[in-house]
Design a protein around this motif. Structure first.
Motif, mmCIF file in Angstrom:
data_model
loop_
_atom_site.group_PDB
_atom_site.id
_atom_site.type_symbol
_atom_site.label_atom_id
_atom_site.label_comp_id
_atom_site.label_asym_id
_atom_site.label_seq_id
_atom_site.Cartn_x
_atom_site.Cartn_y
_atom_site.Cartn_z
ATOM 1 N N LEU A 225 36.130 27.026 -8.863
ATOM 2 C CA LEU A 225 37.647 27.041 -8.730
ATOM 3 C C LEU A 225 37.913 28.346 -9.289
ATOM 4 C CD1 LEU A 225 40.531 26.095 -8.365
ATOM 5 C CD2 LEU A 225 40.312 25.094 -10.725
ATOM 6 N N ALA A 226 38.811 29.120 -8.617
ATOM 7 C CA ALA A 226 39.122 30.494 -9.040
ATOM 8 C C ALA A 226 40.770 30.883 -8.660
ATOM 9 C CB ALA A 226 38.425 31.420 -8.108
ATOM 10 N N GLU A 227 41.398 31.546 -9.419
ATOM 11 C CA GLU A 227 42.597 32.090 -9.350
ATOM 12 C C GLU A 227 42.938 33.005 -8.241
ATOM 13 O OE1 GLU A 227 46.250 33.569 -12.227
ATOM 14 O OE2 GLU A 227 44.249 33.804 -13.038
ATOM 15 N N ALA A 228 43.916 32.460 -7.533
ATOM 16 C CA ALA A 228 44.476 33.588 -6.366
ATOM 17 C C ALA A 228 45.802 34.173 -6.786
ATOM 18 C CB ALA A 228 44.537 32.783 -5.041
ATOM 19 N N PHE A 229 45.784 35.575 -6.329
ATOM 20 C CA PHE A 229 47.114 36.336 -6.964
ATOM 21 C C PHE A 229 48.118 36.309 -5.720
ATOM 22 C CE2 PHE A 229 43.563 38.048 -9.224
ATOM 23 C CZ PHE A 229 43.775 37.645 -10.394
ATOM 24 N N ASN A 230 47.545 36.376 -4.459
ATOM 25 C CA ASN A 230 48.183 36.205 -3.053
ATOM 26 C C ASN A 230 47.553 35.931 -2.112
ATOM 27 O OD1 ASN A 230 46.516 38.677 -2.413
ATOM 28 N ND2 ASN A 230 47.833 39.593 -3.891
ATOM 29 N N LEU A 231 48.256 36.153 -1.017
ATOM 30 C CA LEU A 231 47.236 35.406 0.214
ATOM 31 C C LEU A 231 45.936 36.242 0.350
ATOM 32 C CD1 LEU A 231 47.271 33.516 2.630
ATOM 33 C CD2 LEU A 231 48.763 35.159 3.923
ATOM 34 N N ASN A 232 46.056 37.583 0.340
ATOM 35 C CA ASN A 232 44.854 38.232 0.490
ATOM 36 C C ASN A 232 43.805 37.842 -0.442
ATOM 37 O OD1 ASN A 232 43.270 40.520 1.781
ATOM 38 N ND2 ASN A 232 43.455 41.271 -0.412
ATOM 39 N N SER A 233 44.086 37.725 -1.719
ATOM 40 C CA SER A 233 43.256 37.269 -2.794
ATOM 41 C C SER A 233 42.643 35.944 -2.584
ATOM 42 C CB SER A 233 43.954 37.208 -4.234
ATOM 43 O OG SER A 233 43.315 36.542 -5.130
ATOM 44 N N LEU A 234 43.532 34.858 -1.956
ATOM 45 C CA LEU A 234 43.029 33.715 -1.999
ATOM 46 C C LEU A 234 42.000 33.806 -0.487
ATOM 47 C CD1 LEU A 234 44.927 30.620 -1.061
ATOM 48 C CD2 LEU A 234 43.728 31.213 0.827
ATOM 49 N N LYS A 235 42.300 34.596 0.287
ATOM 50 C CA LYS A 235 41.361 34.661 1.460
ATOM 51 C C LYS A 235 39.908 35.228 0.941
ATOM 52 C CE LYS A 235 44.519 34.829 5.275
ATOM 53 N NZ LYS A 235 45.058 35.750 6.150
ATOM 54 N N LEU A 236 40.119 36.108 -0.186
ATOM 55 C CA LEU A 236 38.772 36.857 -0.592
ATOM 56 C C LEU A 236 38.050 35.892 -1.468
ATOM 57 C CD1 LEU A 236 37.556 39.665 -0.491
ATOM 58 C CD2 LEU A 236 38.923 40.292 -2.460
ATOM 59 N N ASN A 237 38.859 35.254 -2.251
ATOM 60 C CA ASN A 237 38.260 34.000 -2.973
ATOM 61 C C ASN A 237 37.291 33.082 -2.137
ATOM 62 O OD1 ASN A 237 39.339 35.333 -5.198
ATOM 63 N ND2 ASN A 237 40.577 33.577 -5.571
ATOM 64 N N ILE A 238 37.948 32.709 -1.052
ATOM 65 C CA ILE A 238 37.442 31.644 -0.224
ATOM 66 C C ILE A 238 36.136 32.305 0.551
ATOM 67 C CG2 ILE A 238 37.659 30.145 1.992
ATOM 68 C CD1 ILE A 238 40.402 29.548 0.886
ATOM 69 N N GLU A 239 36.192 33.550 0.985
ATOM 70 C CA GLU A 239 35.090 34.131 1.550
ATOM 71 C C GLU A 239 33.872 34.283 0.821
ATOM 72 O OE1 GLU A 239 36.951 37.837 2.905
ATOM 73 O OE2 GLU A 239 38.233 36.736 4.682
ATOM 74 N N ASN A 240 34.148 34.354 -0.360
ATOM 75 C CA ASN A 240 33.028 34.665 -1.504
ATOM 76 C C ASN A 240 32.480 33.682 -2.089
ATOM 77 O OD1 ASN A 240 32.435 37.827 -2.196
ATOM 78 N ND2 ASN A 240 34.862 37.728 -1.632
ATOM 79 N N GLY A 241 33.036 32.352 -1.588
ATOM 80 C CA GLY A 241 32.301 31.229 -1.858
ATOM 81 C C GLY A 241 33.060 30.239 -2.950
ATOM 82 N N CYS A 242 34.236 30.356 -3.168
ATOM 83 C CA CYS A 242 34.740 29.306 -4.058
ATOM 84 C C CYS A 242 35.261 27.964 -3.246
ATOM 85 C CB CYS A 242 35.927 29.790 -4.772
ATOM 86 S SG CYS A 242 37.462 29.938 -3.683
ATOM 87 N N ASP A 243 35.147 26.797 -3.984
ATOM 88 C CA ASP A 243 35.384 25.635 -3.297
ATOM 89 C C ASP A 243 37.060 25.407 -3.335
ATOM 90 O OD1 ASP A 243 32.806 24.979 -2.703
ATOM 91 O OD2 ASP A 243 32.597 24.694 -5.034
ATOM 92 N N ALA A 244 37.665 26.058 -4.265
ATOM 93 C CA ALA A 244 39.231 25.644 -4.355
ATOM 94 C C ALA A 244 39.793 26.817 -4.956
ATOM 95 C CB ALA A 244 39.307 24.497 -5.188
ATOM 96 N N VAL A 245 41.063 26.996 -4.976
ATOM 97 C CA VAL A 245 41.908 28.087 -5.565
ATOM 98 C C VAL A 245 43.193 27.657 -6.143
ATOM 99 C CG1 VAL A 245 41.154 29.810 -3.929
ATOM 100 C CG2 VAL A 245 43.138 28.590 -3.513
ATOM 101 N N TYR A 246 43.445 28.090 -7.239
ATOM 102 C CA TYR A 246 44.882 27.692 -8.005
ATOM 103 C C TYR A 246 45.771 28.922 -7.843
ATOM 104 C CZ TYR A 246 43.393 29.952 -12.267
ATOM 105 O OH TYR A 246 42.990 30.697 -13.346
ATOM 106 N N ILE A 247 47.092 28.611 -7.853
ATOM 107 C CA ILE A 247 48.012 29.366 -7.680
ATOM 108 C C ILE A 247 48.888 29.257 -8.916
ATOM 109 C CG2 ILE A 247 49.994 30.309 -6.283
ATOM 110 C CD1 ILE A 247 48.536 29.336 -3.980
ATOM 111 N N GLY A 248 49.159 30.035 -9.904
ATOM 112 C CA GLY A 248 50.141 30.052 -10.941
ATOM 113 C C GLY A 248 51.489 30.926 -10.798
ATOM 114 N N ASP A 249 51.994 30.892 -11.990
ATOM 115 C CA ASP A 249 53.254 31.753 -12.246
ATOM 116 C C ASP A 249 54.657 31.432 -10.895
ATOM 117 O OD1 ASP A 249 52.223 33.008 -14.409
ATOM 118 O OD2 ASP A 249 51.250 34.683 -13.216
#
Length: 303
Positions: free
Chosen positions: A7-31
């Motif tokens: 699991l990894a933190e996503a800061f924005n839509l681009n970050s979310l896509k980058l996280n998934i492309e690099n292999g995370c199974d899930a993302v979390y969005i805060g703030d």
């Protein structure tokens, strides 16, 4: 053997896509979706679900009386986005989520300080599917929580990122030095400070302030990539990479390194060996020392 989630933190839509492309199974969005509109959140969930990934939204806010109505509106806005879980921090928010989003999966923030199985079971009985355990626990203690808790209760733990061990919830230095009340969305004081321990001159512990508050006595960044088998074997369901004080490229690089380490473990659990290259890749983007935190030693265990 269970398959651990990365699991990894996503800061924005681009970050979310980058996280998934690099292999995370899930993302979390805060703030409270600071960098996501509801429309962007829907696109993010669609992008993730099309790749069999999950999206969680974190509500790490301790509300005052005049915050309740806004929080209810915000939670209602999440109903049709398709998110997989909401992370709550305290009982009031939990009640609101249960009332407004009756079928949503609920996770409990590490700021709720789950440090033992009795507390974990209490929250499970309130409808919490996953508890995010305190950063002050050892692998041994987490293993005991796993052993004594319901089998379908998930356990999430920090594997990599900043170790905030004291959180005030207020911008203490900004308030004190300026005599002004700090705005929730804007920092008053841009100066940087550090604390120095008396017996270790020259060893600086930075004081961080952001919109969530003042962070004192921060240690080195947690890095458990050398001990992936220990984390998996103690029963953790999800390993989290925290992106606080980092940028999206750093988080993506961390995901890539941990993905390699985790996949290598599952391919040969009994022959797993740490590859120094994984740590070298992390060190290239890190400006702080790494630590294993409390995981390898139980600070509460009697000698």
């Amino acid at each position: 053997m269970h398959k651990v989630e990365l699991l990894a933190e996503a800061f924005n839509l681009n970050s979310l896509k980058l996280n998934i492309e690099n292999g995370c199974d899930a993302v979390y969005i805060g703030d409270e979706l600071k960098n996501f509109s509801i429309g962007e959140l829907k696109k993010s969930v669609e992008y993730a679900h099309n790749r069999d990934k999950k999206v969680y939204v974190s509500l790490n806010k301790i509300p005052h009386e005049n915050d309740i109505n806004e929080i209810k509106k915000y939670i209602k806005s999440l109903i049709d986005t398709g998110i997989d879980a909401i992370v709550v921090i305290e009982p009031g928010i939990l009640n609101i989520v249960r009332d407004v989003c009756k079928n949503i999966t609920i996770h409990l923030s590490d700021q709720a300080n789950v440090t033992n199985y009795e507390t974990a079971i209490f929250w499970y009985n309130q409808g919490v599917k996953r508890v995010i355990v305190s950063k002050e626990l050892s692998c041994e203690e987490i293993g005991q929580i796993r052993l004594k808790s319901p089998i379908d209760m998930e356990i999430e733990a920090l594997a990599h990122g900043a170790l905030f061990i004291s959180h005030s919830g207020r911008k203490l230095l900004s308030n004190f030095l300026t005599g002004k009340k700090a705005n929730k969305d804007k920092m008053i004081n841009s100066k940087k400070y550090s604390l120095v321990e008396e017996k270790r001159p020259g060893k600086y512990f930075p004081v961080y302030e952001d919109e969530r508050g003042t962070f004192l006595f921060n240690t080195e960044d947690l890095c458990m990539i050398e001990y992936i088998p220990d984390l998996i074997k103690c029963g953790i369901t999800s390993l989290r990479i925290d992106g606080k004080m980092k940028d999206e490229k750093y988080v993506a690089a961390a995901i890539k390194a941990y993905r390699k380490a985790i996949d290598t473990f599952y391919s040969e659990p009994n022959a797993w060996k740490f590859d120094p290259i994984w740590l070298e890749d992390l060190n290239k983007l890190n400006n702080r020392n790494f630590t294993s935190g409390f995981y390898l030693d139980n600070p509460n265990k009697e000698e």
